[in-house]
Design a protein around this motif. Structure first.
Motif, PDB file in Angstrom:
ATOM      1  N   ASP A  58      56.497  54.066  49.801  1.00 52.77           N
ATOM      2  CA  ASP A  58      56.517  52.881  50.734  1.00 52.77           C
ATOM      3  C   ASP A  58      55.957  53.293  52.266  1.00 52.77           C
ATOM      4  OD1 ASP A  58      57.542  50.792  52.173  1.00 52.77           O
ATOM      5  OD2 ASP A  58      59.269  50.374  51.294  1.00 52.77           O
ATOM      6  N   ARG A  86      54.698  56.379  43.756  1.00 50.23           N
ATOM      7  CA  ARG A  86      54.864  55.506  44.684  1.00 50.23           C
ATOM      8  C   ARG A  86      55.689  55.705  45.800  1.00 50.23           C
ATOM      9  NH1 ARG A  86      58.022  49.629  43.457  1.00 50.23           N
ATOM     10  NH2 ARG A  86      56.581  49.551  41.930  1.00 50.23           N
ATOM     11  N   ARG A 115      50.692  52.499  47.024  1.00 47.29           N
ATOM     12  CA  ARG A 115      51.619  52.103  48.127  1.00 47.29           C
ATOM     13  C   ARG A 115      52.429  50.936  47.392  1.00 47.29           C
ATOM     14  NH1 ARG A 115      49.198  52.120  53.914  1.00 47.29           N
ATOM     15  NH2 ARG A 115      48.152  54.221  53.851  1.00 47.29           N
ATOM     16  N   GLY A 116      53.704  51.112  47.723  1.00 50.12           N
ATOM     17  CA  GLY A 116      54.444  49.965  47.056  1.00 50.12           C
ATOM     18  C   GLY A 116      55.917  50.011  47.625  1.00 50.12           C
ATOM     19  N   HIS A 162      52.979  53.331  37.687  1.00 51.65           N
ATOM     20  CA  HIS A 162      53.371  54.279  38.587  1.00 51.65           C
ATOM     21  C   HIS A 162      54.189  55.175  37.795  1.00 51.65           C
ATOM     22  CE1 HIS A 162      53.163  50.846  41.757  1.00 51.65           C
ATOM     23  NE2 HIS A 162      52.031  51.371  41.404  1.00 51.65           N
ATOM     24  N   ALA A 190      54.210  48.793  36.374  1.00 50.25           N
ATOM     25  CA  ALA A 190      53.015  48.709  37.487  1.00 50.25           C
ATOM     26  C   ALA A 190      52.234  49.958  37.487  1.00 50.25           C
ATOM     27  CB  ALA A 190      53.994  48.974  38.781  1.00 50.25           C
TER      28      ALA A 190
END
Length: 598
Positions: free
Chosen positions: A279, A277, A300-301, A196, A194
């Motif tokens: 949340d 990352r 953001r994840g 990250h 991803a």
């Protein structure tokens, strides 16, 4: 010694005096209001005594809610599960229950504060999503949210307990089905793919799952409290009190896990290279602000463990099935014992203690939540917790709602049965049967991949709705494997669109509550499985894990459709076959009678 305490869980105290002390602290800081959440920095359902600020201030001990205190008023915001309980626990002369989410905190603040009001909050106790949502709702009012450097409740709490330092233990690879090194590598590869560089993890059950450890920092939840930073190379920096970790556990974690003091987290965040990352639905607002101040890129994840943890592997499912079998034996022994008693000679606490004794004999490490043992009108309090002050004597003819569970080394259980104390009361039969039919409908459901809990929720409510009835809680929550009894992200509720996947374990627990009279809930745990379908279609269904009879005395048999009757008869025969071989005498006879076909 019993696992469950029966004293006042709020600890007693002069809540009016505490409220006035908070207002004095607010004035010193130039604040017109303060938000006091139930949450801690880890956003879990249970909090340590040191973090029980809402209960200490207001007396309300529910697992969800918050207070907003102004110079003139104090609202305690609660959802449908706690609207009876809150009125019993708070001083209504000083605190006002507020139905939430029907009343939003922004609307309440608009009414309570003047233009330009200043609302203080602890950024470690709120998520970015919560704060941004409230800021958006307050836009144009002149009301400002002020992030505080320290918590104002802590400043007035003279004997606040110390943070927990519970001993951690190894959760074996045999039970986990995957080594911690394999989990770290798998999740790190997902981060790298991803783009990250790392992810901050603050959910204790995610960290405990990732590292194959379990803890004793919190009651009922076998987790290690702390924070972790997972890097895209698989290394983990664990911010937890070193006193929790002995040499064997440190050896289990290995060289790729660094153990650092919790107070070093903020400084460590400023040194991270991005993207990091976070949340927005679970990470503290404070973490976002620290990284933003350092100029670090934020991605953001989701918490990288949240979905892998929810999808149980074969070893975890085997452990859960084994735990449910032992738990089913304890429940059958309990129900057989209860039916043989003079009910009028028993209190709720007597019954809780007997059930805990039987679970202890079955090998539990702890109960999985405080047992809900609601006799008569206490059963209508959805999350009722018996204390010495509320302890009710059983009355023949009443209903008894028993919601309980155990934490075993290999699994977590949660079961609810509603029982007739003697002859079933006539006015309870129709709602009980409607609840049962909803539970059966959900148990029998078949659905395509991509379906979420919101699509299935109505199946459990349809028979109540047809009679103008309903219940004010979700139909099902996720359940951890030898972890937290309430686990995200999957749920069965009108608010959940998370697609269900094979291996997810959820509760199936419709209910009905008549205030001042009785409560009804029937709960089994189910696991999502592949289901038969025509060629070219992928369908899912549920396998029931819970093994325990349902009280046939409360069923209107004529109201059941043939397929519902067949499901219940098949379920009861399965319970008998699974458990009867380990019972004898009166207990076995009770089980045979309780599982006779309708």
């Amino acid at each position: 010694m019993s696992f469950q305490r029966f004293d006042d869980p709020a600890g007693g105290g002069d809540h009016a005096a505490r409220l006035e002390a908070l207002r004095t602290e607010m004035a010193a800081r130039g604040l017109d209001a303060v938000i006091v959440p139930r949450a801690d920095a880890h956003q879990g359902e249970y909090v340590a005594d040191a973090d029980a600020r809402l209960a200490w201030l207001t007396g309300f001990t529910g697992s969800a809610g918050f207070a907003v205190v102004t110079t003139e008023g104090a609202g305690v915001f609660i959802d449908g599960r706690y609207r009876v309980q809150v009125r019993d626990q708070i001083d209504l002369r000083h605190f006002a229950p507020v139905n939430w989410p029907e009343t939003c905190p922004s609307d309440w603040l608009r009414e309570a504060l003047p233009q330009g009001g200043r609302v203080g909050f602890d950024p470690w106790l709120h998520t970015r999503r919560d704060i941004q949502g409230l800021e958006k709702a307050l836009h144009g009012t002149g009301i400002a949210l002020i992030a505080l450097d320290d918590n104002p409740v802590d400043a007035i709490w003279p004997d606040r307990p110390a943070p927990p330092v519970g001993a951690a233990r190894i959760h074996s690879d045999d039970l986990a089905g995957e080594s911690a090194a394999q989990k770290r590598a798998r999740l790190a590869a997902e981060l790298k793919a991803a783009g990250h560089a790392s992810a901050l993890m603050n959910l204790p059950d995610s960290i405990s799952w990732l590292l194959n450890i379990r803890g004793s920092d919190l009651p009922r939840n076998p987790v290690v409290q702390g924070f972790a930073v997972l890097s895209d190379d698989g290394h983990v920096a664990l911010f937890a009190d070193a006193g929790k970790l002995d040499d064997s556990l440190r050896a289990h974690l290995g060289n790729e896990v660094s153990i650092l003091p919790p107070e070093g987290l903020a400084a460590a965040l400023t040194d991270l290279e991005g993207p990091v990352r976070l949340d927005p639905g679970s990470a503290p607002e404070a973490a976002f602000r620290i990284l933003e101040a350092a100029g670090t890129a934020i991605a953001r994840g989701p918490d990288p463990a949240i979905l892998p943890k929810a999808v149980k592997n074969a070893a975890e499912l085997a452990g859960m099935r084994a735990a449910h079998r032992r738990d089913g034996l304890a429940m059958v022994r309990f129900l057989a014992w209860l039916d043989a008693q003079d009910h009028a000679a028993l209190t709720e606490i007597d019954v809780v203690r007997r059930l805990e004794d039987l679970r202890r004999e079955a090998g539990i490490l702890d109960i999985s939540f405080d047992t809900i043992m609601g006799a008569g009108p206490n059963g209508a309090i959805v999350h009722y917790r018996v204390t010495e002050a509320t302890n009710r004597r059983l009355v023949p003819g009443d209903l008894l709602l028993v919601d309980s569970g155990g934490q075993y080394a290999d699994g977590t259980t949660d079961i609810t049965r509603t029982l007739a104390l003697g002859q079933a009361r006539a006015d309870a039969v129709a709602p009980f049967t409607a609840v049962l039919r909803g539970m059966i409908a959900l148990s029998r459901a078949r659905f395509p991949r991509g379906v979420g809990g919101a699509h299935l929720d109505a199946l459990a409510r349809q028979f109540l709705w047809s009679q103008g009835m309903d219940f004010d809680h979700g139909t099902g929550h996720g359940v951890g494997a030898a972890l937290c009894v309430h686990e995200g992200p999957a749920r069965i509720s009108r608010a959940s669109d998370m697609p269900l996947q094979p291996g997810m374990i959820l509760s199936n627990e419709p209910g009905y509550y008549r205030e001042g009279s009785f409560g009804i809930r029937i709960e089994n745990l189910v696991v999502v499985t592949e289901a038969d379908a025509e060629p070219g279609r992928a369908m899912l269904g549920f396998e029931t894990l819970t093994l325990c009879p349902i009280d046939r005395r409360l069923i209107d048999r004529a109201a059941l459709a043939p397929e519902e009757r067949a499901w219940l008869d098949d379920y009861h025969m399965r319970v008998r076959i699974e458990l009867a071989g380990d019972l004898d005498g009166a207990e076995r006879d009770w089980l045979v009678a309780a599982t006779e076909p309708l």
